[in-house]
Design a protein around this motif. Structure first.
Motif, PDB file in Angstrom:
ATOM      1  N   ILE A  15       0.835  -1.202   0.000  1.00 40.54           N
ATOM      2  CA  ILE A  15       0.000   0.000   0.000  1.00 40.54           C
ATOM      3  C   ILE A  15       0.872   1.254   0.000  1.00 40.54           C
ATOM      4  O   ILE A  15       0.631   2.193  -0.760  1.00 40.54           O
ATOM      5  CB  ILE A  15      -0.962  -0.016   1.202  1.00 40.54           C
ATOM      6  N   LEU A  16       1.892   1.285   0.855  1.00 41.21           N
ATOM      7  CA  LEU A  16       2.787   2.435   0.929  1.00 41.21           C
ATOM      8  C   LEU A  16       3.494   2.666  -0.400  1.00 41.21           C
ATOM      9  O   LEU A  16       3.589   3.797  -0.886  1.00 41.21           O
ATOM     10  CB  LEU A  16       3.807   2.254   2.049  1.00 41.21           C
ATOM     11  N   ARG A  17       3.968   1.592  -1.018  1.00 37.48           N
ATOM     12  CA  ARG A  17       4.636   1.699  -2.324  1.00 37.48           C
ATOM     13  C   ARG A  17       3.676   2.287  -3.363  1.00 37.48           C
ATOM     14  O   ARG A  17       4.053   3.153  -4.145  1.00 37.48           O
ATOM     15  CB  ARG A  17       5.127   0.313  -2.758  1.00 37.48           C
ATOM     16  N   SER A  18       2.429   1.824  -3.347  1.00 40.05           N
ATOM     17  CA  SER A  18       1.429   2.315  -4.299  1.00 40.05           C
ATOM     18  C   SER A  18       1.139   3.796  -4.079  1.00 40.05           C
ATOM     19  O   SER A  18       1.012   4.566  -5.037  1.00 40.05           O
ATOM     20  CB  SER A  18       0.127   1.522  -4.158  1.00 40.05           C
ATOM     21  N   LEU A  19       1.021   4.207  -2.821  1.00 39.80           N
ATOM     22  CA  LEU A  19       0.769   5.614  -2.512  1.00 39.80           C
ATOM     23  C   LEU A  19       1.933   6.501  -2.947  1.00 39.80           C
ATOM     24  O   LEU A  19       1.731   7.572  -3.524  1.00 39.80           O
ATOM     25  CB  LEU A  19       0.499   5.794  -1.017  1.00 39.80           C
ATOM     26  N   LYS A  20       3.149   6.048  -2.687  1.00 41.08           N
ATOM     27  CA  LYS A  20       4.331   6.820  -3.096  1.00 41.08           C
ATOM     28  C   LYS A  20       4.381   6.963  -4.610  1.00 41.08           C
ATOM     29  O   LYS A  20       4.707   8.031  -5.134  1.00 41.08           O
ATOM     30  CB  LYS A  20       5.607   6.156  -2.589  1.00 41.08           C
ATOM     31  N   GLU A  21       4.041   5.896  -5.331  1.00 40.96           N
ATOM     32  CA  GLU A  21       4.051   5.937  -6.785  1.00 40.96           C
ATOM     33  C   GLU A  21       2.969   6.884  -7.304  1.00 40.96           C
ATOM     34  O   GLU A  21       3.208   7.672  -8.224  1.00 40.96           O
ATOM     35  CB  GLU A  21       3.830   4.534  -7.356  1.00 40.96           C
ATOM     36  N   ALA A  26       1.539  12.076  -9.757  1.00 39.78           N
ATOM     37  CA  ALA A  26       0.774  13.319  -9.722  1.00 39.78           C
ATOM     38  C   ALA A  26       1.704  14.530  -9.763  1.00 39.78           C
ATOM     39  O   ALA A  26       1.434  15.503 -10.477  1.00 39.78           O
ATOM     40  CB  ALA A  26      -0.094  13.360  -8.462  1.00 39.78           C
ATOM     41  N   LEU A  27       2.801  14.480  -9.020  1.00 42.61           N
ATOM     42  CA  LEU A  27       3.755  15.590  -9.028  1.00 42.61           C
ATOM     43  C   LEU A  27       4.420  15.744 -10.400  1.00 42.61           C
ATOM     44  O   LEU A  27       4.635  16.862 -10.874  1.00 42.61           O
ATOM     45  CB  LEU A  27       4.813  15.408  -7.935  1.00 42.61           C
ATOM     46  N   GLU A  28       4.726  14.640 -11.038  1.00 42.32           N
ATOM     47  CA  GLU A  28       5.329  14.689 -12.375  1.00 42.32           C
ATOM     48  C   GLU A  28       4.339  15.271 -13.382  1.00 42.32           C
ATOM     49  O   GLU A  28       4.709  16.083 -14.237  1.00 42.32           O
ATOM     50  CB  GLU A  28       5.779  13.292 -12.811  1.00 42.32           C
ATOM     51  N   LYS A  29       3.079  14.894 -13.275  1.00 44.14           N
ATOM     52  CA  LYS A  29       2.054  15.425 -14.173  1.00 44.14           C
ATOM     53  C   LYS A  29       1.925  16.939 -13.983  1.00 44.14           C
ATOM     54  O   LYS A  29       1.862  17.682 -14.960  1.00 44.14           O
ATOM     55  CB  LYS A  29       0.717  14.737 -13.892  1.00 44.14           C
ATOM     56  N   LYS A  30       1.893  17.400 -12.730  1.00 42.84           N
ATOM     57  CA  LYS A  30       1.808  18.833 -12.454  1.00 42.84           C
ATOM     58  C   LYS A  30       3.022  19.562 -13.031  1.00 42.84           C
ATOM     59  O   LYS A  30       2.893  20.644 -13.598  1.00 42.84           O
ATOM     60  CB  LYS A  30       1.685  19.094 -10.952  1.00 42.84           C
ATOM     61  N   ARG A  31       4.198  18.953 -12.887  1.00 42.08           N
ATOM     62  CA  ARG A  31       5.414  19.567 -13.419  1.00 42.08           C
ATOM     63  C   ARG A  31       5.311  19.711 -14.939  1.00 42.08           C
ATOM     64  O   ARG A  31       5.609  20.769 -15.495  1.00 42.08           O
ATOM     65  CB  ARG A  31       6.644  18.728 -13.051  1.00 42.08           C
ATOM     66  N   LYS A  32       4.867  18.653 -15.619  1.00 35.99           N
ATOM     67  CA  LYS A  32       4.753  18.685 -17.079  1.00 35.99           C
ATOM     68  C   LYS A  32       3.719  19.704 -17.554  1.00 35.99           C
ATOM     69  O   LYS A  32       3.874  20.287 -18.616  1.00 35.99           O
ATOM     70  CB  LYS A  32       4.388  17.297 -17.612  1.00 35.99           C
ATOM     71  N   LEU A  33       2.668  19.895 -16.759  1.00 35.41           N
ATOM     72  CA  LEU A  33       1.627  20.851 -17.115  1.00 35.41           C
ATOM     73  C   LEU A  33       1.988  22.282 -16.713  1.00 35.41           C
ATOM     74  O   LEU A  33       1.253  23.217 -17.012  1.00 35.41           O
ATOM     75  CB  LEU A  33       0.298  20.461 -16.451  1.00 35.41           C
TER      76      LEU A  33
END
Length: 58
Positions: A15-21, A26-33
């Motif tokens: 679960i923790l691994r999934s949340l971190k991913e 989401a942060l990468e998407k925001k950066r690209k946008l």
């Protein structure tokens, strides 16, 4: 309060691994946008990104 240090269960680790991913994606998407992100760092909110609002320190 007494706390007991023990290894998280395998399910908790998954679960923790999934949340971190999910957060990283989401942060990468925001950066690209070109959007800014708000993160918690050093016990305070931090705005990151080129268009992040400038908050004055008090």
């Amino acid at each position: 309060m007494n706390t007991i240090e023990k290894q998280p269960s395998e399910k908790s680790q998954i679960i923790l691994r999934s949340l971190k991913e999910a957060v990283a994606n989401a942060l990468e998407k925001k950066r690209k946008l070109g959007q800014y992100a708000v993160v918690w760092e050093d016990n305070k909110l931090v705005y990151r990104g080129e268009d992040a609002p400038q908050i004055e320190s008090k």
